[in-house]
Design an enzyme around this catalytic site. Structure first.
Site, PDB file in Angstrom:
ATOM      1  N   SER A 109       0.857  -1.174   0.000  1.00 22.16           N
ATOM      2  CA  SER A 109       0.000   0.000   0.000  1.00 22.16           C
ATOM      3  C   SER A 109       0.905   1.239   0.000  1.00 22.16           C
ATOM      4  O   SER A 109       1.914   1.250  -0.677  1.00 22.16           O
ATOM      5  CB  SER A 109      -0.954  -0.032   1.212  1.00 22.16           C
ATOM      6  OG  SER A 109      -1.802   1.082   1.214  1.00 22.16           O
ATOM      7  N   TYR A 168      -3.765   8.350  -6.763  1.00 20.30           N
ATOM      8  CA  TYR A 168      -2.818   7.380  -6.208  1.00 20.30           C
ATOM      9  C   TYR A 168      -3.185   7.100  -4.750  1.00 20.30           C
ATOM     10  O   TYR A 168      -3.251   5.935  -4.328  1.00 20.30           O
ATOM     11  CB  TYR A 168      -1.391   7.920  -6.306  1.00 20.30           C
ATOM     12  CG  TYR A 168      -0.364   7.015  -5.667  1.00 20.30           C
ATOM     13  CD1 TYR A 168       0.045   5.848  -6.301  1.00 20.30           C
ATOM     14  CD2 TYR A 168       0.184   7.311  -4.422  1.00 20.30           C
ATOM     15  CE1 TYR A 168       0.974   4.996  -5.713  1.00 20.30           C
ATOM     16  CE2 TYR A 168       1.112   6.476  -3.828  1.00 20.30           C
ATOM     17  CZ  TYR A 168       1.507   5.319  -4.477  1.00 20.30           C
ATOM     18  OH  TYR A 168       2.423   4.480  -3.888  1.00 20.30           O
TER      19      TYR A 168
END
Length: 265
Positions: free
Chosen positions: A129, A143
């Site tokens: 992540s 993003y």
């Protein structure tokens, strides 16, 4: 630490550069049987050319790995990309593209590997992540959104598959010095309403990244998560960023948004 991974079958996506390559090398150096999934061949390592957004290509690759090695002990989902720009001006096609890779590509691999891990009685999935998934960054909004989705999926999936002996965790890197910076897709800076703010924000991000930590730091974190008997739901990569995210938990959310806006907005 070597005993935890020796002769285990480890699959790493996005392994041709950056964090993925460093992770593949880190595991291989400790005796793991590493298979790299990437669009480009990974020199010196077993690799299968795979676009993770292509579900059939993913299935073909995973089937080949199981046929060759009999199992998959660890999956590291690292493949990803970045885009920058304003929410207002980013073309929806670009938004779908980043979600296709960062989220749906990861999902394709997970859904293909889970039946393998269930059948063999366990395994570990480590999703890459980002700190941006916790601290949403202006002009990197999409993003940030994909990585927030990855973190949420990780937490939910962890509970779903725990009865099968499958461990699910994530690493959340901060700024890392890799080719990711140069590969970021930049959207238009031409909207006069935002002036030079977008350009200045992206330049600041890129400067931070190029002065960031080595990808080997995150590779070590991923390794430790993979060999842990009870890994956390998520681990922030790098001491500096663990401090910053910890500090953010202590502050009101509006204060955190204000500070990020002053820094990047």
């Amino acid at each position: 630490m070597r005993k935890g991974i020796e002769n285990k079958v480890v699959v790493v996506t996005g392994a041709s550069a950056g964090i993925g390559k460093a992770t593949a090398e880190f595991f291989a150096a400790r005796g793991a049987k590493v298979v790299c999934l990437a669009r480009r061949k990974v020199d010196g390592m077993e690799s299968i050319s795979t676009d993770v957004t292509d579900r059939e290509a993913v299935k073909t690759a995973i089937d080949a790995i199981v046929a060759e090695h009999g199992r998959i002990d660890v999956l590291v989902n690292n493949a990803g990309m970045g885009i920058s720009g304003t929410v207002e001006d980013t073309d929806p096609t670009a938004v779908r593209k980043i979600f296709e890779l960062n989220f749906f590509g990861l999902l394709n691999v997970i859904q293909t590997v889970l039946p393998v891990m269930r059948a063999q009685g366990g395994g570990t999935i480590v999703n890459v992540s980002s700190v941006a998934g916790k601290l949403a960054i202006p002009f990197q909004s999409f993003y940030s959104a994909t990585k927030a989705a990855v973190s949420s999926l990780t937490a939910a999936l962890r509970a779903e598959v725990a009865p099968f002996g499958i461990k699910v965790t994530s690493v959340l890197p901060g700024d890392v010095k890799t080719d990711f910076t140069a590969a970021r897709e930049k959207n238009s800076y031409d909207n006069p309403a935002y002036g030079e703010r977008v350009r200045h924000a992206v330049e600041a991000m890129e400067r931070d990244e190029q002065n960031g930590m080595s990808p080997s730091v995150i590779a070590r974190d991923i390794y430790r998560l993979a060999v842990s008997k009870n890994p956390p739901v998520g681990k922030v990569g790098g001491t500096k960023y663990a401090f910053l995210t910890g500090l953010a938990k202590c502050l009101p959310e509006r204060t955190v948004c204000y500070l990020l806006g002053k820094l990047y907005g």
